[in-house]
Scaffold this active site. Sequence first.
Site, PDB file in Angstrom:
ATOM      1  N   ASP A 185       0.871  -1.182   0.000  1.00  0.00           N
ATOM      2  CA  ASP A 185       0.000   0.000   0.000  1.00  0.00           C
ATOM      3  C   ASP A 185       0.910   1.234   0.000  1.00  0.00           C
ATOM      4  O   ASP A 185       1.387   1.631   1.047  1.00  0.00           O
ATOM      5  CB  ASP A 185      -0.893  -0.052   1.239  1.00  0.00           C
ATOM      6  CG  ASP A 185      -1.684   1.214   1.491  1.00  0.00           C
ATOM      7  OD1 ASP A 185      -1.813   2.029   0.566  1.00  0.00           O
ATOM      8  OD2 ASP A 185      -2.136   1.404   2.631  1.00  0.00           O
ATOM      9  N   GLU A 219      -0.898  10.936   0.665  1.00  0.00           N
ATOM     10  CA  GLU A 219      -2.123  10.147   0.741  1.00  0.00           C
ATOM     11  C   GLU A 219      -2.331   9.596   2.141  1.00  0.00           C
ATOM     12  O   GLU A 219      -3.466   9.539   2.638  1.00  0.00           O
ATOM     13  CB  GLU A 219      -2.073   8.999  -0.266  1.00  0.00           C
ATOM     14  CG  GLU A 219      -3.394   8.248  -0.442  1.00  0.00           C
ATOM     15  CD  GLU A 219      -3.646   7.154   0.597  1.00  0.00           C
ATOM     16  OE1 GLU A 219      -4.787   6.677   0.695  1.00  0.00           O
ATOM     17  OE2 GLU A 219      -2.697   6.776   1.326  1.00  0.00           O
ATOM     18  N   GLU A 220      -1.233   9.190   2.781  1.00  0.00           N
ATOM     19  CA  GLU A 220      -1.352   8.556   4.097  1.00  0.00           C
ATOM     20  C   GLU A 220      -1.833   9.519   5.184  1.00  0.00           C
ATOM     21  O   GLU A 220      -2.174   9.091   6.282  1.00  0.00           O
ATOM     22  CB  GLU A 220      -0.031   7.905   4.501  1.00  0.00           C
ATOM     23  CG  GLU A 220       0.387   6.718   3.641  1.00  0.00           C
ATOM     24  CD  GLU A 220      -0.529   5.503   3.788  1.00  0.00           C
ATOM     25  OE1 GLU A 220      -1.503   5.583   4.565  1.00  0.00           O
ATOM     26  OE2 GLU A 220      -0.277   4.492   3.113  1.00  0.00           O
ATOM     27  N   HIS A 320      -1.324  -1.989   6.424  1.00  0.00           N
ATOM     28  CA  HIS A 320      -0.629  -1.153   7.402  1.00  0.00           C
ATOM     29  C   HIS A 320       0.224  -1.982   8.361  1.00  0.00           C
ATOM     30  O   HIS A 320       0.635  -1.492   9.416  1.00  0.00           O
ATOM     31  CB  HIS A 320      -1.598  -0.251   8.169  1.00  0.00           C
ATOM     32  CG  HIS A 320      -2.044   0.940   7.378  1.00  0.00           C
ATOM     33  ND1 HIS A 320      -2.658   2.035   7.956  1.00  0.00           N
ATOM     34  CD2 HIS A 320      -1.966   1.219   6.053  1.00  0.00           C
ATOM     35  CE1 HIS A 320      -2.936   2.927   7.011  1.00  0.00           C
ATOM     36  NE2 HIS A 320      -2.522   2.446   5.854  1.00  0.00           N
TER      37      HIS A 320
END
Length: 341
Positions: A185, A219-220, A320
């Site tokens: 991710d 984005e995170e 994650h």
Amino acid sequence: MNTQIKDYMLEQLKNLMAIPSPTGYTAEVQKYLLDTLKELGFEPYTINKGGVVCCLGGEENPIMLASHVDTLGAMVRIIKSNGALMVSPLGGLNPNNVETETVTVITRFNGKYEGTFQIENASSHVNKNVNAERTFDGNLEVLLDEIVKNSNDTKKLGISNGDFIAVNPRLTITEKGFIKSRFLDDKASAAVLLAIAKAVSCGELKLSRKVYINFTVYEEVGHGGAAGIPSDVLDMISVDMGCVGTGLECDETMVSICAKDSGGPYNYELTTQMIEIAKNNNLDYAVDVYPMYGSDVEASLKAGHNVRHGLIGPGVYASHGYERSHIKGLENTYKLIYNLI
């Protein structure tokens, strides 16, 4: 998906994983993307907030495909009296699965240092509370691989509050095709987009519409896709990770098509079109509703961009954490995009 493009995709995955890019520290990976796309014959550019945008060509009905290249990480919060580092997490870094992971501390002016996430007083033979709950605010720290005995020793190395900490991804690809690493991710899907660019560059893919790719950052922390979208874009698809877990149909070998996440439903017509493409091309796919998820393209809509929006990606388990996907998941994602554009 031909062997040349598949090999290129996996090569790019390895290269991207080797570049530390915790959210907020992404200049290195942006330079790599610029150089790589230029080598393919394109004219990419960066946007002011960070991120790389590139038009692959084509005409009419413009679409943008977005993957993010920022990752989870941490930042030095306090240099402790014993010389170890207390950290502030970047994004959803989980203290329960980062313990014992090796890291790189990236200073602003004095190079890089290696270290390891450990709990305080980590020896089982010494600490009767060694199994206490892990928290970044409490007992989890970064031990430097340097001879430091106090905070002054650490400061003399040039380490300061606000320095970035990149976690080692530990990428491995098994003989059975499983891909295990942190930060699949979203570097897995970024590699898929580079494979699409390669296919266009070598003439293997003929575009039926105008196509942009966008490698976003931040984005995170929620605002990656808020900028960098050309004014003519009509459709925007976030090519991120597909969720794998209880209550979902997707597994690591599939491409996931998200119908709804915690931000709401995705565009009905665009989502339906992608499901039809998956069916007609015999792709291994799943349609799922993600219970706890937000995407770049939702940030785009909240910023006021007038686009139809969608979300797809290869199935990723243990998101994650130390994540797992499969080469087939990346291939199915590639094929869906290939037949969409």
